[in-house]
Every structure is written in C-alpha cells, then in structure tokens.
Scaffold this motif. Structure first.
Motif, PDB file in Angstrom:
ATOM      1  N   MET A  84       0.847  -1.196   0.000  1.00  0.00           N
ATOM      2  CA  MET A  84       0.000   0.000   0.000  1.00  0.00           C
ATOM      3  C   MET A  84       0.883   1.248   0.000  1.00  0.00           C
ATOM      4  O   MET A  84       1.785   1.378   0.823  1.00  0.00           O
ATOM      5  CB  MET A  84      -0.905   0.007   1.223  1.00  0.00           C
ATOM      6  N   SER A  95      -6.310   2.839  -7.566  1.00  0.00           N
ATOM      7  CA  SER A  95      -7.116   1.855  -6.856  1.00  0.00           C
ATOM      8  C   SER A  95      -6.928   2.001  -5.349  1.00  0.00           C
ATOM      9  O   SER A  95      -5.796   2.147  -4.866  1.00  0.00           O
ATOM     10  CB  SER A  95      -6.709   0.446  -7.288  1.00  0.00           C
ATOM     11  N   SER A  96      -8.031   1.922  -4.622  1.00  0.00           N
ATOM     12  CA  SER A  96      -7.955   1.988  -3.160  1.00  0.00           C
ATOM     13  C   SER A  96      -7.283   0.754  -2.568  1.00  0.00           C
ATOM     14  O   SER A  96      -6.910   0.747  -1.396  1.00  0.00           O
ATOM     15  CB  SER A  96      -9.351   2.154  -2.565  1.00  0.00           C
ATOM     16  N   ASP A  97      -7.115  -0.290  -3.371  1.00  0.00           N
ATOM     17  CA  ASP A  97      -6.396  -1.473  -2.903  1.00  0.00           C
ATOM     18  C   ASP A  97      -4.885  -1.252  -2.889  1.00  0.00           C
ATOM     19  O   ASP A  97      -4.159  -1.973  -2.202  1.00  0.00           O
ATOM     20  CB  ASP A  97      -6.704  -2.677  -3.802  1.00  0.00           C
ATOM     21  N   GLU A  98      -4.425  -0.270  -3.653  1.00  0.00           N
ATOM     22  CA  GLU A  98      -2.987  -0.024  -3.763  1.00  0.00           C
ATOM     23  C   GLU A  98      -2.550   1.308  -3.177  1.00  0.00           C
ATOM     24  O   GLU A  98      -1.392   1.465  -2.776  1.00  0.00           O
ATOM     25  CB  GLU A  98      -2.560  -0.076  -5.235  1.00  0.00           C
ATOM     26  N   TYR A  99      -3.477   2.274  -3.140  1.00  0.00           N
ATOM     27  CA  TYR A  99      -3.122   3.620  -2.705  1.00  0.00           C
ATOM     28  C   TYR A  99      -4.137   4.138  -1.691  1.00  0.00           C
ATOM     29  O   TYR A  99      -5.332   3.887  -1.810  1.00  0.00           O
ATOM     30  CB  TYR A  99      -3.092   4.586  -3.897  1.00  0.00           C
ATOM     31  N   ARG A 100      -3.639   4.872  -0.725  1.00  0.00           N
ATOM     32  CA  ARG A 100      -4.503   5.607   0.190  1.00  0.00           C
ATOM     33  C   ARG A 100      -4.015   7.048   0.222  1.00  0.00           C
ATOM     34  O   ARG A 100      -2.812   7.319   0.085  1.00  0.00           O
ATOM     35  CB  ARG A 100      -4.474   4.993   1.585  1.00  0.00           C
TER      36      ARG A 100
END
Length: 214
Positions: free
Chosen positions: A1, A25-30
């Motif tokens: 992340m 993508s929220s799975d990879e980046y916040r």
C-alpha cells in the motif's frame, strides 16, 4: 500500500484530489494529505477533510510516500520538486482514463494528464509535465521537464518545448517551432517562429518580448 500526497493545496490540488479515484485503486493507494504553505485545516472550507501535512520543503518523505505535483507557478514547480526529490521523494504520474495517450508516446515520471487531453504519436514528455483539460500535444513533439499546458493549449507536430515553458489557454504553437527554456505563450496567441529563452509571446502572429516575471 502506497501513500499518495498531493503537493499543492490550491485550485490545482483540489481538482487533482477530486479525480484520484478515477486513476488510483484503493487497494494499492490511500490518500495521506497535502503539502503546502497553508494552515493544516485550510481545506475544510472546501469540504476536504484531509490535512496539510507540512510545507513541501519541510516534509521528510517516508518509504511508502508517492507524490503528485499540483502547483501551477513555474518557479515554485521547479523549487518544490527539487526539494522533495533531494530527500528521496518519488513523483508518480496521473493519467486520467479519459485522456488519449498514443501507444508510441513516452511519458516522463510525475506527469499529470487531465481528462480529454491528447498526446499523439511519438510525442515525448519529460518529468512533471502537466496537461490541463483538452490540452493537445501533436505528433513527434518534445516537451521538457516541468512544462505546463493550460486548457485547450495546442502544440502542432514536431514542436519542441524546453523545460519550464508555459502555454496559456488557447495558446497554439505552429508546427516545428521551438520555445526555449522558461518562455511563455499568452492566452489566445500563436507562436509562429522559435522563441528565445525567457521570452513572452503574445498576439497573432506572436510578438516576443523578454519576460518581466521570470
């Protein structure tokens, strides 16, 4: 992340923030926050409830941080990217899915390409170039680091922009022309011949005078 950080908290930064979900993508980046000179809670009046973490020159990058440049002032763009990169910070690209980027184009790290922008065949963009809405890069163009094209700015084929060139809204550069480092094309103007370093080009056909704000 990875942690996304937008460098700049003005209108440019707020625009970019609104489109993050279209690209990342929220799975990879916040989203971690903004870097800017503003008060830490300055964005709350825009209903953006994320902090201003620090001024860009004061922030210490962490290993998972990834940066997006959202500053329009040309001198500040250069100084800010240099400050962050000198500490090991990494800028990544934002290419909106509604932009057209030819498969033969080359896009440098940290580019920000807005919806409906065009990058045509065999064009080459250097690091941290920004293309605003409907900006157009013609075939075989060479665009240097930190250049910025405002909405509806147009480069025809085989144009060369050296680093830190600003093309204003509805500015057009004629085929094969070169605009040297730190030059600027005014809104609704046409650069019909090569422009020297730090020149301001205005009118149709474009007249050239030394920039007073460089």
């Amino acid at each position: 992340m990875f942690d996304l950080i937008i460098v700049g908290a003005g209108g440019f930064g707020r625009e970019l923030f609104a489109m993050l979900g279209d690209v990342f993508s929220s799975d990879e980046y916040r989203f971690k926050g903004f870097l800017a000179q503003e008060d830490p809670r300055a964005l709350e009046k825009w209903q953006i409830h994320h902090p201003v973490l620090a001024a860009p020159e004061d922030y210490e990058p962490e290993p998972d941080d990834r940066f997006l440049l959202a500053i329009g002032a040309m001198n500040a763009r250069q100084a800010t990217t240099a400050a962050i990169q000198s500490k090991g910070g990494e800028f990544i690209s934002f290419i909106h899915p509604q932009a057209f980027v030819a498969s033969t184009a080359e896009i440098g790290a940290g580019a920000v390409i807005y919806p409906f922008a065009t990058v045509s065949n065999s064009a080459k963009l250097g690091p941290n170039v920004h293309l605003n809405y409907y900006a157009s890069i013609g075939h075989d163009c060479q665009v240097g680091p930190l250049c910025l094209l405002a909405p509806y700015a147009t480069l025809n084929g085989f144009v060369t922009l050296e680093d830190q060139v600003y093309i204003s809204t509805h500015g057009t550069v004629a085929p094969g022309c070169t605009m040297k480092r730190n030059s600027k094309l005014s809104a609704n103007s046409a650069c019909m011949r090569d422009a020297a370093e730090s020149m301001f080009v205005f009118g149709v056909p474009g007249r050239q005078v030394p920039r007073m704000d460089s």
